[in-house]
Design an enzyme around this catalytic site. Sequence first.
Site, mmCIF file in Angstrom:
data_model
loop_
_atom_site.group_PDB
_atom_site.id
_atom_site.type_symbol
_atom_site.label_atom_id
_atom_site.label_comp_id
_atom_site.label_asym_id
_atom_site.label_seq_id
_atom_site.Cartn_x
_atom_site.Cartn_y
_atom_site.Cartn_z
ATOM 1 N N LEU A 104 5.766 -1.497 -2.044
ATOM 2 C CA LEU A 104 4.958 -2.338 -2.919
ATOM 3 C C LEU A 104 3.541 -2.443 -2.392
ATOM 4 O O LEU A 104 3.310 -2.407 -1.181
ATOM 5 C CB LEU A 104 5.576 -3.735 -3.031
ATOM 6 C CG LEU A 104 7.034 -3.793 -3.512
ATOM 7 C CD1 LEU A 104 7.518 -5.232 -3.550
ATOM 8 C CD2 LEU A 104 7.189 -3.130 -4.867
ATOM 9 N N SER A 105 2.595 -2.586 -3.311
ATOM 10 C CA SER A 105 1.181 -2.760 -2.969
ATOM 11 C C SER A 105 0.715 -1.658 -2.026
ATOM 12 O O SER A 105 0.817 -0.484 -2.355
ATOM 13 C CB SER A 105 0.950 -4.151 -2.396
ATOM 14 O OG SER A 105 0.934 -5.108 -3.440
#
Length: 441
Positions: free
Chosen positions: A167-168
Amino acid sequence: MHHMQIAQRVFNTPLMVDPAKALAFLAGLGPRITGSEISVAGLEIAAEDQVEATLPARASLFGEDLAQRQARNGSQPFAVVNGIAVIEIAGTLVHRGAWIGQSSGLTSYEGIAAQLSAALADLAIRGIALDIDSFGGEVAGAFDLADRIRTARSVKPVHAFVADHALSAGYALASQADRIILPRTGAVGSIGVVAMHSDMSGALDQKGIAVTLIHAGARKLDANPYQPLPESVRARIAGELEDLRQLFAETVAEGRGQRLDTQRALGTEAAVFRGEAAVFAGLADEVADPVTAFRAFAAASRGTSTPRGKAFLMTNIPEDHAAPTAAPAANPAPAASLAPEPAPKPAVSAPQAEAAPSPEAIRAEAAEVAQVCAQAARLGVSIDAADALTRGIKPEALRAKVLADLAARSDAAGIIATAPAAGAKESPIVAAARKSAATSR
């Protein structure tokens, strides 16, 4: 622990990290950093145990000391399995640090870069596997490392194995691999940026402490923790974050190529996608058990120990293992339709009609339609492939319908979840998911 260094890395700096995960460690370290409990408006934080540990390995952005030291010891700074270098990208990602990661709970970009360089230089290494389980981390250094990973795959194959989160910032790195594989419960995405501001003024007032700030330069005190955040400063920071989100999306597009372009990356509105939904959205290439997929990667890489190029080359033409997905419409209809789109009218300046597609192109499109229908069936969405072919429906339209159907389910929040930034246009998929979830309550 160096609490001031932690505070500097948490507050008043852009972060590419899942907000809930970013705030979780503050529940445990907050009192040590600020001297009092930290409250976060609108979020409930589940405190997690913190492990204090260090790994005495040092890397550098400019030298090869780490690789050379490991070579003298007859070892490498990464695990080697069947000729594949396994580089771990786990925990919170930070720019610099005298560690590679593992027991510290942190992984530094400079440490990953050092391992990457060592893997490329070793002729015995046939491929590189990125073992990713990260909710993200710092913006600083993330995009430079993403460029290095994208460059590396022009020399040796690079596959990203997500178990279970990229994620991110973690996804920024994963997106640069030739191929992304995740399990059924794996989650990818969160293409967005967040910043936190700590307002300590109320706590200081309660303790009778007055802080006098003396400065030169009108913006020197912007976002300082001793005063409430002015709206003008908030707006400026929000603008900077939007610029970083644009850079994030462009970096993802460089790595994913036709599988996920800049506009579709921005259109996700930092949503998180799981399993087959991630493949449909173009954020991943395959849903599979990471161990089995890694073995297949190692077997396929045998006999390719020599570099595919003589030097590092920048490239934005990846091997496409998944067809491009449809971009979210600016003004979507309430439900996706299976009706084929009308043919566009020819422009006045171009009276000649477009050439008819070749038999090879027609066969390729038919095979892609069949693949989309098979993937949809595994997700519980029934589509008649023969009917779609007869009506001339494009694969992109089929994918858009499947995503819309998934978002309309009552459990869509488990597949796509997160809210857009203030003032940002909401993705139609996320909007449908939120409406469905609200109705089911």
